[in-house]
Design an enzyme around this catalytic site. Structure first.
Site, short mmCIF file in Angstrom:
data_model
loop_
_atom_site.label_atom_id
_atom_site.label_comp_id
_atom_site.label_asym_id
_atom_site.label_seq_id
_atom_site.Cartn_x
_atom_site.Cartn_y
_atom_site.Cartn_z
N GLU A 101 -65.38 14.27 -3.96
CA GLU A 101 -63.95 14.09 -4.21
C GLU A 101 -63.61 14.51 -5.62
OE1 GLU A 101 -60.41 10.73 -4.30
OE2 GLU A 101 -62.31 10.27 -3.33
N LYS A 230 -72.34 -4.23 7.60
CA LYS A 230 -71.75 -2.91 7.81
C LYS A 230 -70.52 -2.95 8.72
CE LYS A 230 -76.28 -0.88 7.05
NZ LYS A 230 -77.43 -0.17 7.59
N ASP A 305 -77.84 1.69 0.48
CA ASP A 305 -77.49 1.93 1.88
C ASP A 305 -76.01 2.29 1.95
OD1 ASP A 305 -76.87 1.78 4.60
OD2 ASP A 305 -78.34 0.22 4.97
N HIS A 400 -54.11 15.65 -9.79
CA HIS A 400 -54.90 16.38 -8.79
C HIS A 400 -54.57 17.86 -8.84
CE1 HIS A 400 -57.17 13.41 -6.40
NE2 HIS A 400 -56.25 12.56 -6.85
#
Length: 405
Positions: A101, A230, A305, A400
């Site tokens: 990103e 998760k 993870d 951006h």
């Protein structure tokens, strides 16, 4: 390894003699990976030369991957130096972050610069405990009550069984939850410097054998989703999972204007209307701007993870206008991190942990993982400050555009 070896193995897979996952039984890890690439290249027509270029020994990755064909390369940057007064993390730190990103590192570094100018951030791990919650079936609610009572009275016996499976983990608590003829037992462990999911699972299985032997409960599943791993879950937002960690900073009003091109009042309003009201209206579990951005990038760089960014996004950002400046904090309820085990031993990630200064086991045990949690939380705070400033000053899209992202 030779190209002929890899081609021969690929041919045996095509002929049905071998399956993809069996290749390591017939060749070293590098040759097996090359054979899979050869097979994929022939069947898909795709050149996999780049995927096949990586800087570690394929054999070293065997605990982390199956059916390996190569490696995914993600650009890595660094945020810092970030000064932290932590319970475990002290001094200045560079936080490695891997992301695709654009503008993320620039934004976080703007927040880092602001924190540094203000004298640094404070961070603390408030709670630590990796959970696993098996589900049992019982005859009825009366039996469920009896099982729950037995568990509360015999946590010591369950701890003895669980801790016999590990030289590091310690059982902290077992909390029963009843839904009709279902009994969930939420085990919580101190897993020291390991993230500890596998450790908690193996230990809980041993404890479940005691529950089945001593009560009328029958184990249905070693994980009953009340852990909760998760998946977005309110129980993790309330009770925590892994590390519950917070970071805060007080920035003088004039530095808010100089460094962030906005005002304290504008940031407070943006946080209230966006992170608090907007998140509440959306039914969100996380009340923050983009904490998951920093958590995910740090996880990828530091061998964590990656799927547990779900819990890592479970954060609340608070902002307050005080007489002497802008007070800002980030509290992450369930940051599941470790400095040993999992992907932390891979060469790239091990180097990144060395850059951070907290690779391997800490002294005392658990201190390195605590420090890692504190640095990530402070990085998330930097990211929150920068994005809230960009929004309140209406500079988000122009930033951006300027960076070509």
């Amino acid at each position: 390894m030779t190209d002929t070896d890899a081609e021969t193995l690929a041919e045996r897979v095509r002929d049905g003699e071998l399956r993809l996952y069996e290749l390591e039984d017939h060749a070293d890890a590098e040759t097996a990976a090359a054979a899979r690439r050869h097979l994929l290249a022939e069947e898909t027509g795709v050149d996999l030369d780049v995927i096949g270029e990586y800087a570690f020994d394929a054999a070293d990755a065997e605990p982390n991957i199956e059916n390996m064909v190569g490696a995914a390369q993600i650009p890595m940057g660094v945020a810092g130096p970030l000064p932290i007064d932590g319970g475990a993390a002290e001094g200045e730190h560079y936080l490695p972050m891997a992301t695709t990103e654009g503008a993320l590192l620039a934004s976080v570094n703007r927040g880092v610069s602001t924190i540094r100018t203000a004298g640094g951030a404070t961070a603390r791990v408030l709670k630590s405990g990796m959970t696993r919650a098996p589900v049992f079936k019982v005859e009825d609610v009366a039996a469920a009550g009896e099982v729950s009572a037995w568990v509360r009275e015999h946590v010591g016996d369950l701890a003895e069984a669980a801790e016999a499976t590990t030289s590091h983990g310690e059982l902290q608590d077992v909390e029963p939850y009843v839904v009709g003829d279902n009994v969930f037992l939420r085990f919580s462990y101190d897993t020291k410097d390991a993230m500890g999911m596998n450790m908690a699972t193996i230990a809980t299985e041993a404890a479940c054998e005691v529950v089945e032997r001593e009560t009328s409960a029958d184990l249905v599943a070693l994980s009953g989703n009340l852990c909760s791993d998760k998946k977005p879950a309110a129980i993790n937002a309330i009770e925590g999972r892994g590390r519950t960690v917070a970071a805060d900073v007080l920035i003088p009003h004039e530095q808010v204007e100089e460094r962030l091109d906005t005002t304290t009042e504008a940031i407070v309003e943006a946080n209230t209307r966006k992170n608090l009201v907007g998140s509440a209206k959306a039914g969100a579990l996380g009340f923050n701007a983009h904490a998951a951005n920093v958590v995910a990038a740090a996880f990828l760089a530091l061998g964590q993870d990656a799927a547990q960014v779900v819990e890592g996004s479970n954060a609340i950002t608070t902002v307050d206008a005080r007489e002497d400046g802008l007070y800002a904090s980030v509290t992450i309820a369930s940051l599941e991190v470790g400095t040993v085990g999992g992907g932390t031993g891979l060469p790239t990630q091990a180097e990144a942990l060395d850059v951070l200064g907290y690779a391997g086991g800490g002294d005392p045990a658990g201190s390195n993982a605590d420090a890692l949690a504190e640095v990530i939380a402070t990085g998330a705070l930097a990211g929150e400050l920068s994005l809230l400033a960009a929004l309140s000053s209406r500079h988000l899209s122009s930033a951006h555009a300027e960076l070509g992202r």
